[in-house]
Scaffold this active site. Structure first.
Site, short mmCIF file in Angstrom:
data_model
loop_
_atom_site.label_atom_id
_atom_site.label_comp_id
_atom_site.label_asym_id
_atom_site.label_seq_id
_atom_site.Cartn_x
_atom_site.Cartn_y
_atom_site.Cartn_z
N PHE A 121 -3.31 1.89 -7.68
CA PHE A 121 -3.05 1.64 -9.11
C PHE A 121 -3.07 0.13 -9.41
O PHE A 121 -3.89 -0.36 -10.19
CB PHE A 121 -1.71 2.28 -9.49
CG PHE A 121 -1.10 1.77 -10.75
CD1 PHE A 121 -1.81 1.77 -11.94
CD2 PHE A 121 0.20 1.27 -10.75
CE1 PHE A 121 -1.24 1.28 -13.12
CE2 PHE A 121 0.78 0.80 -11.92
CZ PHE A 121 0.06 0.79 -13.10
N ASP A 141 -9.68 -0.10 1.54
CA ASP A 141 -8.65 0.89 1.19
C ASP A 141 -8.93 2.19 1.92
O ASP A 141 -10.03 2.73 1.85
CB ASP A 141 -8.66 1.13 -0.34
CG ASP A 141 -7.38 1.79 -0.82
OD1 ASP A 141 -7.01 2.83 -0.25
OD2 ASP A 141 -6.76 1.26 -1.75
N SER A 185 -0.27 -0.21 0.61
CA SER A 185 1.12 0.21 0.76
C SER A 185 1.30 1.59 0.12
O SER A 185 0.50 1.98 -0.72
CB SER A 185 2.01 -0.80 0.03
OG SER A 185 3.35 -0.50 0.27
N TYR A 257 9.54 1.98 4.34
CA TYR A 257 8.94 1.15 3.27
C TYR A 257 9.70 -0.17 3.15
O TYR A 257 9.10 -1.25 3.25
CB TYR A 257 9.00 1.93 1.96
CG TYR A 257 8.39 1.22 0.78
CD1 TYR A 257 7.03 0.92 0.74
CD2 TYR A 257 9.18 0.85 -0.31
CE1 TYR A 257 6.48 0.27 -0.36
CE2 TYR A 257 8.64 0.21 -1.41
CZ TYR A 257 7.29 -0.09 -1.43
OH TYR A 257 6.74 -0.72 -2.51
N LYS A 261 8.32 -3.99 4.29
CA LYS A 261 8.11 -5.07 3.32
C LYS A 261 8.95 -6.29 3.69
O LYS A 261 8.52 -7.44 3.56
CB LYS A 261 8.45 -4.59 1.90
CG LYS A 261 7.46 -3.57 1.34
CD LYS A 261 6.09 -4.16 1.10
CE LYS A 261 5.18 -3.23 0.32
NZ LYS A 261 3.84 -3.78 0.12
N TYR A 271 4.57 -17.77 9.46
CA TYR A 271 3.25 -18.42 9.39
C TYR A 271 3.24 -19.56 8.36
O TYR A 271 2.18 -20.05 8.00
CB TYR A 271 2.17 -17.41 8.99
CG TYR A 271 1.62 -16.59 10.13
CD1 TYR A 271 2.34 -15.52 10.66
CD2 TYR A 271 0.37 -16.87 10.68
CE1 TYR A 271 1.83 -14.75 11.69
CE2 TYR A 271 -0.14 -16.10 11.72
CZ TYR A 271 0.59 -15.05 12.22
OH TYR A 271 0.08 -14.29 13.25
N THR A 285 6.43 -0.71 -11.81
CA THR A 285 5.32 -1.05 -12.70
C THR A 285 4.58 0.23 -13.08
O THR A 285 4.47 1.14 -12.28
CB THR A 285 4.38 -2.05 -12.00
OG1 THR A 285 5.13 -3.23 -11.69
CG2 THR A 285 3.20 -2.43 -12.86
N ARG A 300 5.58 9.20 -9.23
CA ARG A 300 6.89 8.57 -9.41
C ARG A 300 7.45 9.01 -10.76
O ARG A 300 6.75 9.61 -11.58
CB ARG A 300 6.74 7.07 -9.31
CG ARG A 300 6.17 6.72 -7.95
CD ARG A 300 6.12 5.26 -7.74
NE ARG A 300 7.45 4.69 -7.53
CZ ARG A 300 7.66 3.40 -7.37
NH1 ARG A 300 6.64 2.56 -7.40
NH2 ARG A 300 8.87 2.93 -7.17
N1 UDP Z 1 13.65 10.60 -10.48
C1 UDP Z 1 14.03 11.64 -11.32
N2 UDP Z 1 13.18 12.70 -11.44
C2 UDP Z 1 11.98 12.79 -10.81
C3 UDP Z 1 11.58 11.71 -9.98
C4 UDP Z 1 12.45 10.65 -9.83
O1 UDP Z 1 15.11 11.62 -11.91
O2 UDP Z 1 11.28 13.79 -10.99
C5 UDP Z 1 14.55 9.45 -10.35
C6 UDP Z 1 14.74 8.96 -8.90
O3 UDP Z 1 15.80 9.66 -8.29
C7 UDP Z 1 15.06 7.50 -9.11
C8 UDP Z 1 14.35 7.13 -10.40
O4 UDP Z 1 13.99 8.35 -11.02
O5 UDP Z 1 16.44 7.33 -9.31
C9 UDP Z 1 13.09 6.29 -10.17
O6 UDP Z 1 12.28 6.95 -9.29
P1 UDP Z 1 10.80 6.49 -8.91
O7 UDP Z 1 10.05 7.72 -8.54
O8 UDP Z 1 10.23 5.63 -9.96
O9 UDP Z 1 10.98 5.64 -7.56
P2 UDP Z 1 11.88 4.37 -7.21
O10 UDP Z 1 12.04 3.54 -8.44
O11 UDP Z 1 13.19 4.92 -6.71
O12 UDP Z 1 11.12 3.68 -6.14
#
Ligand code: UDP
Length: 432
Positions: A121, A141, A185, A257, A261, A271, A285, A300
């Site tokens: 993305f 990739d 990643s 993860y 990082k 380095y 993002t 996400r």
């Molecule tokens: N979350 C949620 N419902 C979903 C997926 C995620 O409530 O179907 C919540 C998740 O538990 C987290 C927040 O949304 O607290 C953000 O999740 P994201 O998937 O963006 O990943 P993160 O920010 O944790 O890396």
């Protein structure tokens, strides 16, 4: 009706789509105005002739006689789907160019840039901006968390080369790259929980390999780290600045993860006498093209909610929805990343994101509103992955980025969501 009277019928196939889709709505208004003008003109030339315009709405008839796709009782011209995405893509490239300014954009001209994770993305938008400003891009990739569809418009470009391999194993080019951008990643919690070794390897082995390459070829290195290196910050540390001590668990589902990082950052430090490294700590993002596995459980929260809203399916919130995140639109993120890469004299990690902290429940409500969806918001939904160590709050302190390269995010959540929803709607319609 008679020799001097004409009735023009306009069949409006999808009133709902016209109402909810701003680009189509604009065209509809434009069309109506043109018809009115045309009618007045005819009246002036031949006052004896009368033209009656009728626009009728039709959601029942079959689509065979029109070049339309039929989707959920909605008709949309296939060409329009492309135009919507092209228009949004153009908006993004233009906004980033404006945010960077001529002087920085010129620094990309004829530069050779190696981008790992360039089909993801963030990576694919990074590639599009580089190509749009005359850079030569080698995109590497393995397509684990990404798809070739993200770069389909670049593949034929003479300045763009794509290699479908992981950065840990690919033969790195003999020709020196001016800049190396390491974006490979897996940022989605459910996906990195399934692929912990791949995730860890990209952050650790991939970074070490690229730093060696940069050291040998005198390339500038941009490492994309993450807000996850802060773990679960205390309330006193919100917004979180770069010198905030980490509260990450080294033993747990997010460690593959987070720790990879953190190790990547440590490698940049190791380095630092050999390589000019820039470290971006990227906060959540979003934007058009986010996580193309969006319709699966791997998406996400933000894109998952959008897809759920577009299908009028329940929006699944884990827990009470009082956990927070701060969502940064793609143009603001890329302006930050490019500035970080292109300005002189940067030392240490820099937060890049948006500092508008909102609860996940507020996010769901806003998405529902912008998408004009009938979805229910379901609290305490069954999680699709292990939520251990899910951070409670996340919000960047952006003062360092502001001081070094005058960074302030510009895009309000509603606008960013509107663009993302329109793009996703077009994708969803095209797929059905
Ligand atoms: N979350 C949620 N419902 C979903 C997926 C995620 O409530 O179907 C919540 C998740 O538990 C987290 C927040 O949304 O607290 C953000 O999740 P994201 O998937 O963006 O990943 P993160 O920010 O944790 O890396």
């Amino acid at each position: 009706v008679s020799n001097n009277h004409y009735v023009l019928l306009f069949n409006c196939k999808c009133p709902k789509l016209f109402q909810t889709h701003s680009i189509l709505a604009d065209r509809y208004t434009y069309c109506k105005r043109s018809l009115l003008f045309f009618g007045i003109l005819i009246q002036c030339i031949t006052p004896l002739h009368t033209i009656i315009f009728m626009i009728y709405f039709d959601t029942e008839s079959d689509s065979e006689s029109f070049p339309f796709l039929f989707v959920d009782n909605c008709f949309i011209e296939e060409k329009n789907l492309m135009n919507i995405q092209e228009q949004i893509e153009q908006n993004i490239i233009t906004a980033i160019k404006g945010g960077l300014g001529e002087a920085l954009v010129e620094k990309l001209f004829r530069k050779k840039i190696l981008i790992s994770g360039g089909a993801g993305f963030l990576g694919s938008w990074f590639c599009k901006v580089a190509i749009a400003h005359g850079a030569e891009v080698l995109c590497v990739d393995p397509l684990v968390a990404s798809t070739k569809a993200n770069i389909k418009n670049l593949i034929e470009h003479p300045n763009f080369t794509f290699v479908n391999q992981s950065i840990e194993t690919v033969d790195l080019p003999q020709r020196p790259a001016d800049m190396v951008v390491h974006m490979a990643s897996i940022a989605s919690p459910p996906l990195y929980q399934q692929l912990p070794k791949t995730t860890y390897s990209a952050g650790v082995k991939g970074t070490e390999r690229l730093l060696e390459y940069c050291s040998n070829h005198n390339s500038t290195f941009l490492f994309t780290s993450t807000s996850e290196v802060y773990g679960n910050p205390a309330d006193d540390d919100i917004p979180t600045s770069e010198d905030c001590a980490s509260r990450v668990h080294s033993y747990g589902v997010r460690a593959c993860y987070d720790i990879s990082k953190m190790t990547g950052e440590t490698l940049c430090y190791m380095y630092k006498d050999e390589v000019d490294s820039r470290i971006a700590r990227i906060f959540n993002t979003y934007g058009p093209g986010i996580d193309t596995k969006s319709t699966s459980q791997y998406g996400r929260a933000l894109i998952k909610f959008i897809v759920q809203a577009l299908h009028n399916a329940p929006i699944t919130i884990y827990g009470t929805g009082q956990q927070t995140r701060s969502f940064c639109y793609i143009t603001d993120q890329l302006v930050g990343l490019y500035k970080l890469l292109l300005v002189d004299n940067v030392d240490g990690p820099v937060n890049i994101g948006n500092d508008n902290e909102i609860t996940i429940l507020e996010l769901a409500q806003t998405i529902k509103e912008v998408a004009q969806s009938d979805s229910e918001i379901e609290l305490d939904a069954q999680p699709a992955y292990d939520l251990t160590h899910d951070p409670n709050r996340r919000c960047p302190d952006l003062r360092k980025a502001g001081k070094i390269f005058d960074y302030t995010p510009q895009v309000p959540l509603e606008y960013g969501l509107k663009e993302t929803i329109e793009w996703t709607r077009a994708n969803e319609l095209a797929v059905v």
